[in-house]
Enzyme design. Sequence first.
Site, PDB file in Angstrom:
ATOM      1  N   TYR A   1     -79.112  17.977  19.473  1.00  0.00           N
ATOM      2  CA  TYR A   1     -80.297  17.161  19.207  1.00  0.00           C
ATOM      3  C   TYR A   1     -80.442  17.042  17.695  1.00  0.00           C
ATOM      4  O   TYR A   1     -80.910  17.965  17.029  1.00  0.00           O
ATOM      5  CB  TYR A   1     -81.508  17.840  19.857  1.00  0.00           C
ATOM      6  CG  TYR A   1     -82.843  17.140  19.712  1.00  0.00           C
ATOM      7  CD1 TYR A   1     -82.985  15.895  19.123  1.00  0.00           C
ATOM      8  CD2 TYR A   1     -83.997  17.757  20.199  1.00  0.00           C
ATOM      9  CE1 TYR A   1     -84.211  15.278  19.007  1.00  0.00           C
ATOM     10  CE2 TYR A   1     -85.241  17.152  20.093  1.00  0.00           C
ATOM     11  CZ  TYR A   1     -85.338  15.917  19.493  1.00  0.00           C
ATOM     12  OH  TYR A   1     -86.562  15.314  19.375  1.00  0.00           O
TER      13      TYR A   1
ATOM     14  N   LYS B   1     -78.057  13.624  20.927  1.00  0.00           N
ATOM     15  CA  LYS B   1     -79.275  12.812  20.830  1.00  0.00           C
ATOM     16  C   LYS B   1     -79.499  12.585  19.346  1.00  0.00           C
ATOM     17  O   LYS B   1     -79.808  13.516  18.601  1.00  0.00           O
ATOM     18  CB  LYS B   1     -80.457  13.548  21.457  1.00  0.00           C
ATOM     19  CG  LYS B   1     -81.801  12.829  21.333  1.00  0.00           C
ATOM     20  CD  LYS B   1     -82.910  13.679  21.949  1.00  0.00           C
ATOM     21  CE  LYS B   1     -84.239  12.939  22.008  1.00  0.00           C
ATOM     22  NZ  LYS B   1     -84.903  12.790  20.712  1.00  0.00           N
TER      23      LYS B   1
END
Length: 320
Positions: A143, A173
Site C-alpha cells: 500500500y 495499491k
Amino acid sequence: MAFPKKKLQGLVAATITPMTEDGEINFSVIGQYVDYLVKEQGVKNIFVNGTTGEGLSLSISERRQVAEEWVTKGKDKLDQVIIHVGALSLKESQELAQHAAEIGADGIAVIAPFFLKPWTKDILINFLKEVAAAAPALPFYYYHIPALTGVKIRAEELLDGILDKIPTFQGLKFSDTDLLDFGQCVDQNRQQQFAFLFGVDEQLLSALVMGATGAVGSTYNYLGKKTNQMLEAFERKDFSLALNYQFCIQRFINFVVKLGFGVSQTKAIMTLVSGISMGPPRLPLQKASREFTDSAEAKLKSLDFLSFTDLKDGNLEAGS
C-alpha cells in the site's frame, strides 16, 4: 508461492468502518453494507481496515473483529476481501496477517511504518518480507501512500526484484499522484501478472491509460456504479464517453475537496447515499458538519448521482 484465486482487478471499495454515536464499531450493519455494494454499486471487491476504514485508529482486537465480520458477511457475495494489516509494530502486523489467513481472507496489504520510518528500499523490503512471511499462503500487496506515511521510496524502485525477496507479492495499491512513478511500475513489470491498483479516484482514467488493472478507493462505496460505467466505456474504447464520466465524477470530488474532504466526510456521504448509518469517525477526527452534508447532497442531486440512472448527455456535458 501464493496466487490469488483470480487476479484482483476492477473496482475495490475501501470500506468504511461503521460506528455508533459513542464511537464503538457497529457490526450490525456490515451485512447490509455488503449487499449495498454488490447490488447497488456493482462492486464486489473490498479493502478492509485501510485509511478510509480508520484501521490505524482501531485496536488490534477491533481490527481482527472487523476483518472477521467482512469475510463472514461477504462469503459467496464478494469476489475478494483484502485486509490491510499495516501497523507501526512488526509484531502486530504479523499477528494481523496470520489472522487474515486464518479467517479466509483473499489477500493482505501493508503500508510502510510511518513513525520510525524505513528510509531505504532494502529496509522497507525487509519489513514487508517479515509481514508477508506470517501469511505465506496469501497474496501480498504493498500500500503505497507517501503523502500520509512520509516514506518517499518510489514504488518503481521498490518493485525492482521484489519477487526475489517476497515471493507472495502480487501487486500494489498506488495512492499517489505521481503518474511517472506509476507508469514505470507498469512498464518495467510487463512480464509479471501484478495487480496495479490506482488509489486516486479522481485521476483513475489517466491511470487506466497508463496500464492500471483496477482501483481501490473510498468513492467506490457510493460512486461505484458511475465509475464502473466509466470503466465499461474505456473497455469499449469509447474514450470520449469515459472522459465525460471522469469529468462528472471530478466535479463532485472537486466540490467536496474545496469544502474539506476526508474520512469524516466520506462517512457522511455514504450514510446519505446508501441509507446505512456509518456513524461518526473516531477521535481525533471530527464528525462532518450539517452544512457539509447538505451541500454534498445538493451537489449529488445536481449531478444526478442519487438517482442511480445512466448519466444523460446534458448532465455529462454541462458543468454543474
